[in-house]
Write an enzyme that holds these catalytic residues in place. Structure first.
Site, short mmCIF file in Angstrom:
data_model
loop_
_atom_site.label_atom_id
_atom_site.label_comp_id
_atom_site.label_asym_id
_atom_site.label_seq_id
_atom_site.Cartn_x
_atom_site.Cartn_y
_atom_site.Cartn_z
N ASP A 55 0.75 -1.24 -0.12
CA ASP A 55 0.01 0.04 -0.02
C ASP A 55 0.84 1.31 0.01
OD1 ASP A 55 -2.45 -1.51 -0.05
OD2 ASP A 55 -2.80 -1.19 1.95
N ASN A 131 -4.93 8.64 1.48
CA ASN A 131 -5.39 8.33 2.73
C ASN A 131 -5.71 9.17 3.81
OD1 ASN A 131 -5.13 5.69 2.40
ND2 ASN A 131 -3.37 5.31 3.82
N LYS A 174 -8.23 4.55 11.87
CA LYS A 174 -8.95 3.22 12.63
C LYS A 174 -8.05 3.17 13.95
CE LYS A 174 -10.06 -1.51 12.37
NZ LYS A 174 -9.60 -1.82 13.51
#
EC number: 2.7.1.23
Length: 277
Positions: A55, A131, A174
């Site tokens: 990623d 992101n 998160k």
């Protein structure tokens, strides 16, 4: 010198990180496509960008081509663990090549974040984030007024604030208690980083989902050094006047293939694993 005409061919860029396995996969794909009459391999002005690594590599590749988002589509091949931006593993190269040759231009598009940093001396820096973007004070507790569409929400005290896209909601957001947001939702998310909440100082505390068309503004109230993080890059500024966040008018597009992994399947594989019967 005669200029060759590549009309009708898909221009493909193959970009890998420095790991041996990634380079090996890149070499295999290059060999498979270099004589294919439907493809022209070039890192200049590509239609399709193949990211090989993880990623983090795809984040870097995105920023390489973020000025060509109207044209380019991305696809990721992971050479480590399953990632959120990759549809193929390193042992699925043959399947990837098969699907690439069947490609008819379909795409899946996700929202991006637009970030504007204004320094105390009037300098303005703008950027896109795939992101997330964060603001932190380096030396001491950050004190900042937080407003949404001009309405002051709170005076924040704590380590900092991060703002994430839907795809970025499963990353740092998160880990600090933010919600997981499906990447097709036209919204972004603000989450506090270690806020101070006691009898004297209060903040909302929970993450906030902000719809498309609205703007979050953070105005630091103390002079000092600040760190601005945008995806996998960090920058230091002296005396940030304000930082603004809103959904960009551009989106990132990924190749839509039969092997495209659904978002909830990615969430399950990354955080839960096999569910006991």
């Amino acid at each position: 010198m005669t200029q060759m005409n590549y009309t009708g061919k898909s221009r493909v860029a193959i970009i890998a990180n420095g790991k041996y396995q990634s380079k090996r996969i890149a070499s295999k794909i290059f060999s498979a496509l270099k004589h294919d009459p439907n493809f022209y391999l070039s890192k200049d002005n590509p239609d399709i960008v193949i990211s090989i690594g993880g990623d983090g590599m795809l984040l870097s590749v995105f920023h390489m081509y973020e000025k060509a988002l109207d044209k380019v589509r991305f696809v990721g091949i992971h050479t480590g663990h399953l990632g959120f931006y990759t549809d193929y593993r390193d042992f699925e190269v043959d399947e990837f090549l098969k699907n690439l040759r069947l490609d008819r231009g379909e795409k899946i598009s996700y929202p991006l974040l637009r970030v504007t940093v204004t320094t105390a001396d009037g300098r303005i820096v703008t950027a896109r984030a795939l992101n997330e973007a964060s603001l932190r004070r380096i030396e001491k507790t950050m004190v900042a007024d937080v407003a949404i569409n001009g309405t002051q929400l709170e005076r924040f005290r704590g380590d900092g604030i991060t703002v994430s896209t839907p795809t970025g909601s499963t990353a740092y957001n998160k880990s600090i208690g933010g919600a997981v947001l499906h990447p097709t939702v036209e919204a972004f998310q603000m989450t506090e980083i270690a806020s101070l909440n006691n009898r004297v100082y209060r903040t909302l505390g929970s993450s906030i989902i902000i719809p498309k068309g609205e703007t979050v503004t953070i105005e630091p109230k103390r002079v000092g050094s600040y760190t601005v993080s945008i995806d996998n890059k960090s920058f230091s500024y002296r005396n940030v006047a304000k930082m603004e966040f809103f959904l960009d008018d551009k989106k990132i597009s990924f190749l839509s293939t039969p092997s495209h992994i659904g978002f909830w399947e990615r969430v399950k594989d990354a955080f839960i694993g096999e569910v006991d019967e």
